[in-house]
Write an enzyme that holds these catalytic residues in place. Structure first.
Site, short mmCIF file in Angstrom:
data_model
loop_
_atom_site.label_atom_id
_atom_site.label_comp_id
_atom_site.label_asym_id
_atom_site.label_seq_id
_atom_site.Cartn_x
_atom_site.Cartn_y
_atom_site.Cartn_z
N HIS A 168 6.56 -4.98 11.50
CA HIS A 168 5.83 -3.73 11.66
C HIS A 168 5.58 -3.46 13.16
CE1 HIS A 168 2.80 -0.55 10.79
NE2 HIS A 168 3.52 -0.43 9.67
N HIS A 196 0.99 3.99 2.10
CA HIS A 196 1.29 4.80 3.28
C HIS A 196 2.78 5.09 3.33
CE1 HIS A 196 -2.60 3.63 5.68
NE2 HIS A 196 -2.80 4.58 4.78
N ASP A 251 0.58 -4.30 6.06
CA ASP A 251 -0.27 -3.91 7.19
C ASP A 251 -1.69 -4.47 7.00
OD1 ASP A 251 1.97 -2.47 7.72
OD2 ASP A 251 1.02 -0.50 7.68
N ASP A 288 5.26 5.05 5.39
CA ASP A 288 6.29 4.18 5.94
C ASP A 288 6.54 2.95 5.07
OD1 ASP A 288 3.62 3.53 6.78
OD2 ASP A 288 4.42 2.11 8.24
N HIS A 289 5.82 2.84 3.96
CA HIS A 289 6.05 1.72 3.04
C HIS A 289 6.55 2.17 1.67
CE1 HIS A 289 4.05 -1.53 5.47
NE2 HIS A 289 3.65 -0.44 6.10
N HIS A 301 -6.80 -3.21 5.61
CA HIS A 301 -6.14 -2.06 6.21
C HIS A 301 -7.06 -0.85 5.99
CE1 HIS A 301 -2.93 -0.09 8.17
NE2 HIS A 301 -2.37 0.47 7.11
N HIS A 330 0.87 -1.18 0.00
CA HIS A 330 0.00 0.00 0.00
C HIS A 330 0.90 1.23 0.00
CE1 HIS A 330 0.95 -0.72 4.22
NE2 HIS A 330 0.49 0.47 4.56
#
Length: 307
Positions: free
Chosen positions: A267, A63, A209, A65-66, A139, A61
């Site tokens: 994570h 977001h 996530d 932090d990815h 998520h 995805h």
């Protein structure tokens, strides 16, 4: 045949001194894949000696932090005169987000860069004796997980039985193992007489996530390694539900139901920066005797064949 996983980033949304944001490197017999690309991933690749010869990046995805490591990694690949094409897979409806993130540097790599959207249950890539498929995850945004599934291997060749049947030692053995019958003076020896049933290949599953989900159980059925979201322990179970994440105990229960060989928890919330051992303990209690561990940055796991 090598199937090696290197954990480049194992933190939750907030990195810590010990944990970088999400990124998983996979080396399958020299072919290198990257799953997610959190901030600082390129430095982690240098630090843990994975090299930069990745052929594709699979995003769960978009977001931050990815994905925030993408611009820097692509720029470094360009500076290193990369010529090979690179494909980035991203969930359906997010390709424009990825393009805008990359174009924010106002540069365009000299190498060919393809951004492909993937849906739930898609065949992402067909490689040499393996495939990568997506599965739906739960998520707070468009998201998918990825399963690398190897083809079945040939059954074991029974040399003793072949010799008993009169098959001469040499090329005839290879033909039988390849599925071809061998004609002798007095009879024909069929492959099934000397070759056992097909043996399964390996299965690697990465969720990104997610909340625990039936689709993950299906994708991870019998997996040799499942890397699952375990952001929180029991003490923050409500927060896990609110934010679309899993607890370690929930990850363990899912792995038990799927019959997973090894469960890697990742994570990890910064709340456990000092000591994440409770996550492994809670997952093991739920897994009921299976192998579960908290992944650390730099940890390297070789995935054996399921013998």
């Amino acid at each position: 045949m090598t199937l090696r996983v290197t954990f480049l980033g194992t933190s939750g949304a907030i990195p810590t001194a010990e944990r970088n944001p999400s990124a998983i490197h996979l080396n399958r017999e020299g072919e290198q894949l990257l799953f997610d690309c959190g901030e600082g991933t390129q430095r982690q690749m240098m630090r843990f000696s994975t090299g930069f010869s990745i052929s594709r990046i699979c995003l769960t995805h978009v977001h931050g932090d990815h994905v925030l490591g993408l611009p820097g990694l692509l720029q470094t690949l360009d500076f290193n005169d990369r010529a090979e094409p690179l494909t980035i897979h991203t969930p359906r409806g997010t390709a424009d987000n990825v393009r805008r993130l990359i174009s924010a540097l106002d540069t365009r790599p000299a190498f060919s860069l393809e951004i492909e959207e993937v849906g739930e249950g898609d065949l992402v890539h067909r490689g040499e004796e393996y495939e990568i498929r997506t599965f739906p995850t739960e998520h707070r945004t468009r998201s998918v997980g990825y399963a690398l599934i190897e083809d079945d291997r040939k059954g074991r060749f029974d040399r003793e039985r072949a010799e008993e049947l009169g098959v001469p030692v040499g090329p005839a053995f290879g033909r039988l193992h390849a599925g071809e019958p061998v004609e002798l003076e007095d009879r024909v020896v069929e492959p099934e007489e000397v070759v056992g049933p097909p043996r399964p290949g390996r299965r690697f599953v990465y969720t990104g996530d997610t909340r625990p989900a039936d689709a993950t159980i299906d994708a991870a059925r019998g997996a040799d390694l499942l890397i699952h979201d375990a952001t929180f322990g029991d003490d923050w179970a409500d927060r896990a539900r609110e934010t679309g994440h899993s607890t370690a105990r929930e990850a363990g229960a899912l792995a038990r139901e799927a019959g997973v060989e090894r469960l890697a928890l990742t994570h990890v919330s910064s709340r456990y920066a000092g000591d994440a051992s409770r996550l492994a303990r809670e997952a093991r209690e739920s897994l009921s005797g299976g192998e579960a561990f908290v992944a650390d940055d730099g940890m390297e796991i070789d995935v054996p064949f399921p013998e």
